[in-house]
Design a protein around this motif. Structure first.
Motif, PDB file in Angstrom:
ATOM      1  N   GLN A 130      29.374  10.799  23.398  1.00  0.00           N
ATOM      2  CA  GLN A 130      30.526  11.675  23.497  1.00  0.00           C
ATOM      3  C   GLN A 130      30.111  13.077  23.058  1.00  0.00           C
ATOM      4  O   GLN A 130      29.679  13.274  21.925  1.00  0.00           O
ATOM      5  N   ALA A 131      30.213  14.040  23.980  1.00  0.00           N
ATOM      6  CA  ALA A 131      29.864  15.427  23.679  1.00  0.00           C
ATOM      7  C   ALA A 131      31.120  16.183  23.246  1.00  0.00           C
ATOM      8  O   ALA A 131      32.159  16.094  23.911  1.00  0.00           O
ATOM      9  N   VAL A 132      31.022  16.922  22.156  1.00  0.00           N
ATOM     10  CA  VAL A 132      32.173  17.604  21.561  1.00  0.00           C
ATOM     11  C   VAL A 132      31.946  19.113  21.617  1.00  0.00           C
ATOM     12  O   VAL A 132      30.835  19.595  21.352  1.00  0.00           O
ATOM     13  N   ASP A 133      33.001  19.844  21.958  1.00  0.00           N
ATOM     14  CA  ASP A 133      32.931  21.311  21.951  1.00  0.00           C
ATOM     15  C   ASP A 133      34.345  21.868  21.869  1.00  0.00           C
ATOM     16  O   ASP A 133      35.334  21.121  21.972  1.00  0.00           O
ATOM     17  N   SER A 134      34.446  23.190  21.703  1.00  0.00           N
ATOM     18  CA  SER A 134      35.748  23.831  21.514  1.00  0.00           C
ATOM     19  C   SER A 134      35.792  25.155  22.252  1.00  0.00           C
ATOM     20  O   SER A 134      34.761  25.689  22.683  1.00  0.00           O
ATOM     21  N   LEU A 292      27.477  14.008  20.182  1.00  0.00           N
ATOM     22  CA  LEU A 292      26.624  15.163  20.428  1.00  0.00           C
ATOM     23  C   LEU A 292      27.439  16.426  20.167  1.00  0.00           C
ATOM     24  O   LEU A 292      28.530  16.590  20.719  1.00  0.00           O
ATOM     25  N   ALA A 293      26.915  17.312  19.316  1.00  0.00           N
ATOM     26  CA  ALA A 293      27.628  18.546  18.967  1.00  0.00           C
ATOM     27  C   ALA A 293      26.614  19.635  18.664  1.00  0.00           C
ATOM     28  O   ALA A 293      25.430  19.366  18.412  1.00  0.00           O
ATOM     29  N   ASP A 294      27.075  20.886  18.676  1.00  0.00           N
ATOM     30  CA  ASP A 294      26.194  22.006  18.356  1.00  0.00           C
ATOM     31  C   ASP A 294      26.229  22.271  16.856  1.00  0.00           C
ATOM     32  O   ASP A 294      26.914  21.589  16.087  1.00  0.00           O
ATOM     33  N   GLU A 413      11.709  15.206  20.664  1.00  0.00           N
ATOM     34  CA  GLU A 413      11.931  15.145  22.110  1.00  0.00           C
ATOM     35  C   GLU A 413      13.308  14.573  22.424  1.00  0.00           C
ATOM     36  O   GLU A 413      14.021  15.078  23.306  1.00  0.00           O
ATOM     37  N   TYR A 414      13.680  13.528  21.716  1.00  0.00           N
ATOM     38  CA  TYR A 414      15.002  12.932  21.943  1.00  0.00           C
ATOM     39  C   TYR A 414      16.116  13.886  21.518  1.00  0.00           C
ATOM     40  O   TYR A 414      17.155  13.982  22.194  1.00  0.00           O
ATOM     41  N   ALA A 415      15.910  14.594  20.404  1.00  0.00           N
ATOM     42  CA  ALA A 415      16.915  15.558  19.951  1.00  0.00           C
ATOM     43  C   ALA A 415      17.086  16.697  20.960  1.00  0.00           C
ATOM     44  O   ALA A 415      18.210  17.142  21.226  1.00  0.00           O
ATOM     45  N   LYS A 416      15.973  17.153  21.531  1.00  0.00           N
ATOM     46  CA  LYS A 416      16.039  18.197  22.549  1.00  0.00           C
ATOM     47  C   LYS A 416      16.759  17.700  23.795  1.00  0.00           C
ATOM     48  O   LYS A 416      17.558  18.427  24.402  1.00  0.00           O
ATOM     49  N   ARG A 417      16.514  16.458  24.151  1.00  0.00           N
ATOM     50  CA  ARG A 417      17.188  15.865  25.311  1.00  0.00           C
ATOM     51  C   ARG A 417      18.687  15.722  25.058  1.00  0.00           C
ATOM     52  O   ARG A 417      19.507  15.985  25.940  1.00  0.00           O
ATOM     53  N   MET A 418      19.070  15.336  23.842  1.00  0.00           N
ATOM     54  CA  MET A 418      20.488  15.217  23.509  1.00  0.00           C
ATOM     55  C   MET A 418      21.185  16.574  23.550  1.00  0.00           C
ATOM     56  O   MET A 418      22.343  16.686  23.948  1.00  0.00           O
ATOM     57  N   SER A 419      20.479  17.629  23.148  1.00  0.00           N
ATOM     58  CA  SER A 419      21.055  18.972  23.207  1.00  0.00           C
ATOM     59  C   SER A 419      21.323  19.388  24.650  1.00  0.00           C
ATOM     60  O   SER A 419      22.358  19.993  24.960  1.00  0.00           O
ATOM     61  N   LYS A 420      20.412  19.058  25.549  1.00  0.00           N
ATOM     62  CA  LYS A 420      20.606  19.381  26.962  1.00  0.00           C
ATOM     63  C   LYS A 420      21.742  18.570  27.560  1.00  0.00           C
ATOM     64  O   LYS A 420      22.544  19.094  28.348  1.00  0.00           O
ATOM     65  N   ILE A 421      21.826  17.294  27.184  1.00  0.00           N
ATOM     66  CA  ILE A 421      22.914  16.458  27.686  1.00  0.00           C
ATOM     67  C   ILE A 421      24.264  16.988  27.218  1.00  0.00           C
ATOM     68  O   ILE A 421      25.245  17.014  27.975  1.00  0.00           O
TER      69      ILE A 421
END
Length: 521
Positions: A130-134, A292-294, A413-421
């Motif tokens: 679940q990607a979260v943003d505002s 997933l969040a920034d 690498e996985y963290a970078k991939r999660m950021s792109k997703i």
């Protein structure tokens, strides 16, 4: 002249509103809104008609109720959708506004959950990530409506009343600074302030005009008291609300949506939006996976909430977090910092106190004694010219920051991939909501009405995804068996070719000239 006309004959079968009417049965709204209707008085607007009209507004990005009624009365397909005949008058626009304020947030949430359940049944949601943003949503109030808050006229008298445990009468000790609208953009200084430049503007009397900056601590809008002054870099200040959404990464379906006050940080809203998404998924027998969040959602309280609830989250630590103190090592057993600088006096920075700074962050303070650092040859470089001791501040949630930092470091690498997703999942959804689904501006006032607005925009987006989604499943069992056979055939073919390549490679290494021999060929 008389004509016999039926709307069903004029609207084609593949019309969007006809497909939408077949996709969802709105009759459950009668039970959800039963408590808001009485048995006496004039007959009010039908709840199904009301929500259908609202859906038309969000589908066509219409923010005004007056414009919405005009649009519905002019279009044949919308009349068929809301079951109004050609010569039948539609409800007044004020009826839509009053009914929106009448219904509670739970009715809008129930409709949102109904649409989400349809998406789940169609296989559009898996719950793995679940990607979260505002995003800021403009409030229905102007900056010109801001007035200054009431302040205490006599603080000593107020303290005395509190000490005597008596009831404090606000009207006797408060003084209203401004009781009318004013020009908030500029402020006039009769005296020339320090630091003035030649480019500063002046009025007719030669007084310097400087911009006046506003704060939610000093000003509020009587038009919409729940709206908050907020700003994005490079943009003008305005009154906003905070829209929060959670999006499933499989087919970009919104699993949670809410509105909050715009003066909050993202990290303060993380728990609310995650709980909403988790509850909505659990009602559909789906387990919440990763979040997933920034970096804006990172804080000690947010990380503690995720850790306490065993929620796997991927988000960069807050920008002020320092993973390592150069020249100092934290001794967890004794709860102190040990100086490790070469040539230093190896002083200890003992724990002193926990305190909250001006930004609301609670920190632990570690400090060395003056006797240890006064004669240290590195004092000027380490402590500065004016102090004889070293002080370090750590967050009280330092262990949660370190745990997240370690997870991101061990799996870069996985963290970078999660950021792109995350970015490709939630950011396009926010852009669509703001530009095409009427979430850019709230057409009502109050935090509850703003929450309804966000929910309606989110469920409208999900409805459009639901109607366009085509499930990639075989139509019959025979096709399913054929697909399975093709998969096994491809797998066996790959294994056979790999085995031949290995045998050929071994032969080449054993005898480089075997190709020239006729018997081997």
């Amino acid at each position: 002249m008389l004509y016999q006309v039926h709307l069903q004959d004029l609207i084609p079968e593949h019309n969007f509103y006809r497909l939408l009417d077949k996709a969802i049965d709105f009759r459950f709204l009668y039970k959800a809104t039963k408590a808001y209707y009485g048995e006496e008085g004039q007959e009010s607007i039908d709840p199904v008609v009301f929500f259908k009209i609202c859906l038309i507004g969000y589908l066509n990005n219409i923010n005004s109720d007056r414009k919405l009624i005009e649009y519905c009365s002019n279009c044949l397909d919308t009349r068929l959708f809301i079951r109004y005949d050609i010569d039948e008058a539609l409800p007044w626009h004020s009826t839509i506004s009053r009914t929106r304020q009448l219904y509670g947030e739970e009715v809008f949430m129930e409709l949102f959950k109904k649409v989400l359940s349809l998406c789940v049944e169609k296989g559009m949601v898996r719950g793995k990530r679940q990607a979260v943003d505002s995003a800021f949503i403009k409030a229905n109030a102007s900056m010109d409506s801001l007035v200054e808050k009431e302040v205490l006229d006599d603080a000593d008298y107020y303290t005395q009343e509190l000490n005597e445990n008596s009831e404090y009468k606000v009207s006797q000790t408060r003084k209203k600074l401004v009781d009318q609208h004013h020009d908030w953009k500029t402020e006039t200084y009769k005296a020339q302030p320090k630091g003035s430049t030649k480019g500063d503007r002046k009025d007719e009397n030669g007084n310097l005009i400087r911009p006046k900056y506003l704060s939610n601590h000093t000003h509020y809008s009587p038009t919409d008291p729940d709206a908050r002054v907020s700003v994005k870099p490079g943009k003008a200040r305005q009154l906003n609300y905070f829209g929060q959404i959670a999006v499933d990464d499989q087919n970009h379906v919104i699993t949670g949506a809410c509105a909050d006050f715009a003066d909050k940080r993202d990290s303060q809203c993380l728990e609310h939006i995650v709980e909403l998404a988790k509850e909505n998924l659990e009602e559909n027998q789906i387990e919440l996976g990763e979040i997933l969040a920034d970096a804006g959602y990172s804080s000690g309280e947010a990380l503690k909430y995720l850790n306490d609830n065993t929620i796997n989250a991927w988000m960069p630590n807050f920008g002020q977090y320092v993973p390592h103190r150069e020249g100092f090592e934290l001794q967890k057993m004794g709860n102190y910092y040990q100086c490790t600088k070469e040539g230093g006096n190896k002083a200890k920075l003992l724990f002193k106190v926990e305190k909250t700074d001006s930004k609301g962050y609670t920190k632990r303070t570690y400090r060395s004694s003056e006797s240890d650092c006064r004669k240290c040859p590195l004092r000027e470089q380490c402590c500065g010219m004016k102090t004889n001791f070293k002080k370090l501040d750590d967050s009280i949630h330092k262990e949660h920051y370190e745990k997240m930092h370690q997870k991101l470091t061990l799996n870069p690498e996985y963290a970078k991939r999660m950021s792109k997703i995350r970015s490709k999942t939630v950011e396009p959804v926010l852009g669509t909501l703001i530009n095409f689904t009427n979430m850019k501006r709230v057409n009502t006032r109050g935090i509850k009405q703003a929450n309804k607005h966000v929910l309606m925009a989110a469920l409208t987006y999900n409805l459009k995804k639901y109607l366009k989604f085509i499930a990639r499943k075989p139509k019959s069992k025979a096709q399913e068996v054929t697909l399975e056979q093709e998969k096994w055939h491809t797998c066996l073919k790959t294994i056979f070719l790999s085995f031949n390549w290995i045998v050929l490679s071994l032969l080449i290494f054993r005898n480089k000239n075997f190709i020239s021999k006729p018997n081997l060929v």
